[in-house]
Design a protein around this motif. Sequence first.
Motif, PDB file in Angstrom:
ATOM      1  N   LEU A  60       0.739  -1.218   0.078  1.00 21.20           N
ATOM      2  CA  LEU A  60       0.143   0.016  -0.216  1.00 21.20           C
ATOM      3  C   LEU A  60       0.804   1.150   0.082  1.00 21.20           C
ATOM      4  CD1 LEU A  60      -2.767  -0.815   2.524  1.00 21.20           C
ATOM      5  CD2 LEU A  60      -3.107  -0.868   0.256  1.00 21.20           C
ATOM      6  N   GLU A  61       1.877   1.436   0.684  1.00 19.33           N
ATOM      7  CA  GLU A  61       2.843   2.404   0.772  1.00 19.33           C
ATOM      8  C   GLU A  61       3.587   2.632  -0.459  1.00 19.33           C
ATOM      9  OE1 GLU A  61       4.794   5.819   2.593  1.00 19.33           O
ATOM     10  OE2 GLU A  61       2.995   4.745   2.913  1.00 19.33           O
ATOM     11  N   THR A  62       4.105   1.692  -1.111  1.00 17.99           N
ATOM     12  CA  THR A  62       4.572   1.569  -2.319  1.00 17.99           C
ATOM     13  C   THR A  62       3.795   2.135  -3.431  1.00 17.99           C
ATOM     14  OG1 THR A  62       5.858  -0.434  -1.970  1.00 17.99           O
ATOM     15  CG2 THR A  62       5.878  -0.026  -4.235  1.00 17.99           C
ATOM     16  N   LEU A  63       2.442   1.920  -3.330  1.00 15.04           N
ATOM     17  CA  LEU A  63       1.635   2.316  -4.540  1.00 15.04           C
ATOM     18  C   LEU A  63       1.206   3.928  -4.073  1.00 15.04           C
ATOM     19  CD1 LEU A  63      -1.211  -0.377  -4.368  1.00 15.04           C
ATOM     20  CD2 LEU A  63       0.430   0.252  -6.201  1.00 15.04           C
ATOM     21  N   ILE A  64       1.418   4.360  -2.956  1.00 20.47           N
ATOM     22  CA  ILE A  64       1.199   5.739  -2.654  1.00 20.47           C
ATOM     23  C   ILE A  64       2.284   6.436  -3.153  1.00 20.47           C
ATOM     24  CG2 ILE A  64       0.819   7.363  -0.569  1.00 20.47           C
ATOM     25  CD1 ILE A  64      -0.727   5.418   0.695  1.00 20.47           C
ATOM     26  N   THR A  65       3.570   5.904  -2.771  1.00 24.37           N
ATOM     27  CA  THR A  65       4.829   6.561  -3.108  1.00 24.37           C
ATOM     28  C   THR A  65       4.886   6.527  -4.719  1.00 24.37           C
ATOM     29  OG1 THR A  65       5.868   5.519  -1.225  1.00 24.37           O
ATOM     30  CG2 THR A  65       7.161   6.432  -3.086  1.00 24.37           C
ATOM     31  N   LEU A  66       4.356   5.639  -5.661  1.00 24.40           N
ATOM     32  CA  LEU A  66       4.438   5.676  -6.761  1.00 24.40           C
ATOM     33  C   LEU A  66       3.698   6.772  -7.562  1.00 24.40           C
ATOM     34  CD1 LEU A  66       4.622   1.853  -7.754  1.00 24.40           C
ATOM     35  CD2 LEU A  66       6.476   3.706  -7.819  1.00 24.40           C
ATOM     36  N   LYS A  67       2.264   6.870  -6.732  1.00 26.53           N
ATOM     37  CA  LYS A  67       1.339   7.770  -7.196  1.00 26.53           C
ATOM     38  C   LYS A  67       1.879   8.985  -7.011  1.00 26.53           C
ATOM     39  CE  LYS A  67      -3.407   9.558  -6.183  1.00 26.53           C
ATOM     40  NZ  LYS A  67      -4.400   9.303  -5.235  1.00 26.53           N
ATOM     41  N   TRP A  69       5.256  10.207  -6.776  1.00 19.48           N
ATOM     42  CA  TRP A  69       6.378  10.227  -7.810  1.00 19.48           C
ATOM     43  C   TRP A  69       5.812  10.471  -9.160  1.00 19.48           C
ATOM     44  CZ3 TRP A  69      10.316   6.049  -6.243  1.00 19.48           C
ATOM     45  CH2 TRP A  69      10.812   6.364  -4.854  1.00 19.48           C
ATOM     46  N   THR A  70       4.552   9.934  -9.392  1.00 16.97           N
ATOM     47  CA  THR A  70       4.129  10.046 -10.868  1.00 16.97           C
ATOM     48  C   THR A  70       3.637  11.513 -10.933  1.00 16.97           C
ATOM     49  OG1 THR A  70       3.556   7.719 -10.946  1.00 16.97           O
ATOM     50  CG2 THR A  70       2.321   9.351 -12.330  1.00 16.97           C
ATOM     51  N   TRP A  71       2.806  11.726  -9.808  1.00 17.42           N
ATOM     52  CA  TRP A  71       2.379  13.351  -9.873  1.00 17.42           C
ATOM     53  C   TRP A  71       3.227  14.389 -10.097  1.00 17.42           C
ATOM     54  CZ3 TRP A  71      -1.636  15.953 -11.224  1.00 17.42           C
ATOM     55  CH2 TRP A  71      -1.717  17.517 -10.697  1.00 17.42           C
ATOM     56  N   LYS A  72       4.401  14.325  -9.330  1.00 12.35           N
ATOM     57  CA  LYS A  72       5.545  15.129  -9.477  1.00 12.35           C
ATOM     58  C   LYS A  72       6.119  15.182 -10.825  1.00 12.35           C
ATOM     59  CE  LYS A  72       6.595  14.705  -4.399  1.00 12.35           C
ATOM     60  NZ  LYS A  72       7.639  14.118  -3.383  1.00 12.35           N
ATOM     61  N   LEU A  73       6.231  13.986 -11.261  1.00 12.05           N
ATOM     62  CA  LEU A  73       6.920  13.849 -12.854  1.00 12.05           C
ATOM     63  C   LEU A  73       6.049  14.687 -13.576  1.00 12.05           C
ATOM     64  CD1 LEU A  73       8.179  10.275 -12.958  1.00 12.05           C
ATOM     65  CD2 LEU A  73       9.710  12.555 -12.932  1.00 12.05           C
ATOM     66  N   TYR A  74       4.738  14.485 -13.449  1.00 17.90           N
ATOM     67  CA  TYR A  74       3.897  15.206 -14.535  1.00 17.90           C
ATOM     68  C   TYR A  74       3.886  16.546 -14.247  1.00 17.90           C
ATOM     69  CZ  TYR A  74      -0.738  16.435 -16.353  1.00 17.90           C
ATOM     70  OH  TYR A  74      -1.955  17.106 -17.282  1.00 17.90           O
ATOM     71  N   ARG A  75       4.041  17.074 -13.162  1.00 15.49           N
ATOM     72  CA  ARG A  75       4.293  18.563 -12.729  1.00 15.49           C
ATOM     73  C   ARG A  75       5.533  18.966 -13.475  1.00 15.49           C
ATOM     74  NH1 ARG A  75       3.054  19.614  -6.568  1.00 15.49           N
ATOM     75  NH2 ARG A  75       3.592  21.854  -7.213  1.00 15.49           N
ATOM     76  N   GLN A  76       6.614  18.116 -13.656  1.00 17.20           N
ATOM     77  CA  GLN A  76       7.689  18.771 -14.070  1.00 17.20           C
ATOM     78  C   GLN A  76       7.987  18.315 -15.637  1.00 17.20           C
ATOM     79  OE1 GLN A  76      10.113  20.570 -12.508  1.00 17.20           O
ATOM     80  NE2 GLN A  76       8.797  20.469 -10.449  1.00 17.20           N
ATOM     81  N   LYS A  77       6.986  18.810 -16.535  1.00 19.23           N
ATOM     82  CA  LYS A  77       6.773  18.259 -17.789  1.00 19.23           C
ATOM     83  C   LYS A  77       7.911  18.664 -18.745  1.00 19.23           C
ATOM     84  CE  LYS A  77       1.659  18.813 -18.049  1.00 19.23           C
ATOM     85  NZ  LYS A  77       1.723  19.506 -16.744  1.00 19.23           N
ATOM     86  N   GLY A  78       8.790  19.869 -18.623  1.00 20.52           N
ATOM     87  CA  GLY A  78       9.654  20.239 -19.345  1.00 20.52           C
ATOM     88  C   GLY A  78      11.010  19.321 -19.236  1.00 20.52           C
TER      89      GLY A  78
END
Length: 407
Positions: A60-67, A69-78
């Motif tokens: 469960l913690e792995t899924l939350i962490t991946l989520k 990280w995915t959101w942070k990467l999405y915000r750093q599009k450039g």
Amino acid sequence: MAEHGTDCELPQRRTGSKEQQNGKFADGVSLAERKQREKEERLGLVLWKKPLVTLHYFLLETLITLKDWTWKLYRQKGPVFAVLVLCAVFSMAYSVEGAHQKYVQYLEKKFLWCAYWVGLGVLSSVGLGTGLHTFLLYLGPHIASVTLAAYECNSVDFPEPPYPEQIICPQDEVVGGGISLWAIISKVRLEACMWGAGTAIGELPPYFMARAARLSGTEPDDEDYEEFEEMLEQAESAQDFVTRAKLAVQKMVQKVGFFGILACASIPNPLFDLAGITCGHFLVPFWTFFGATLIGKAVIKMHIQKLFVIITFSKHIVEQMVSLIGVVPVLGASLQKPFSDYLEAQRAKLHHRAGEGTPAGENWLSWLFEKVVIIMVCYFVCSIINSMAQSYAKRMQSKKYSEEKTK
């Protein structure tokens, strides 16, 4: 902070049952006692006691962490787009035939070699439950192998390939003279500096956590930071040696700045996590902290450790150590033989040529070292699982506490 305090007082006026003005809950347990009890419950959440619950919380913690990280990467599009473009260009250069292939393969080999040691350095200091001692398990033995090979071959010009995957003496062996200490240092400088750079990168999470907490004015969900704040509050009454040592590190970093961080990073220092928290808490500029840490760990400290290993495993010192083992009463001769056989096997490997057959198998010393490495790696993986499961348990406890306050 004033708004936060107001929000906390509203539920008290509304119910007055869950949390009283004296800091106790309805069941008569104080806040400090409750935190201690919850901490003990989290520390009991380990694989060898509660395997199913621990694995469930870890996933469960792995899924939350991946989520996250995915959101942070999405915000750093450039930056992400730039990395993808570079990967696409390199992939095209790698797949298209031409004279450039030898340069592409050389870059690929160097990149993977550097990334390997940087990754091991990060694992050594990132603090995922417990650090993996990659210097003792990987870098130290690698430097020792290169040192023994350099003295045996009287050269560091090991043929590539197979070096660095395998060390073999060059066919045109140098006769006479001697191998210099500087030549061995230069041979292992790249991997040693990359490992040191990885340890510097692994020190960044405490810095960013403390800096974000100070800028936002909120309490971070981290026990190390809580311990740091308690230490600052009790600075005058500190008596034990560990607390005084931590305070000394904190004062040095706070007062001296760049050179204080450099001094702490340049020596083996188990308290350096505190330096990162201190720099983040007092808003030390990023490049001041990371620059001093990088120079201290990847240049100064790395050369000290490297020099120690090279001197320890120089030919004459190793031979003296093996001869001293034979002086041990009763067990000396039986202990000396496997070490002598191991050194002979390593020498035979260094002079191995293609088509000459495989050298004799290694003795129980190499077998034992391999098993120790496997055990330590497995323990490290288990510690990561336990740490992430405990993080999820703390997340649930915090959520439960917030719900109780709003009732």
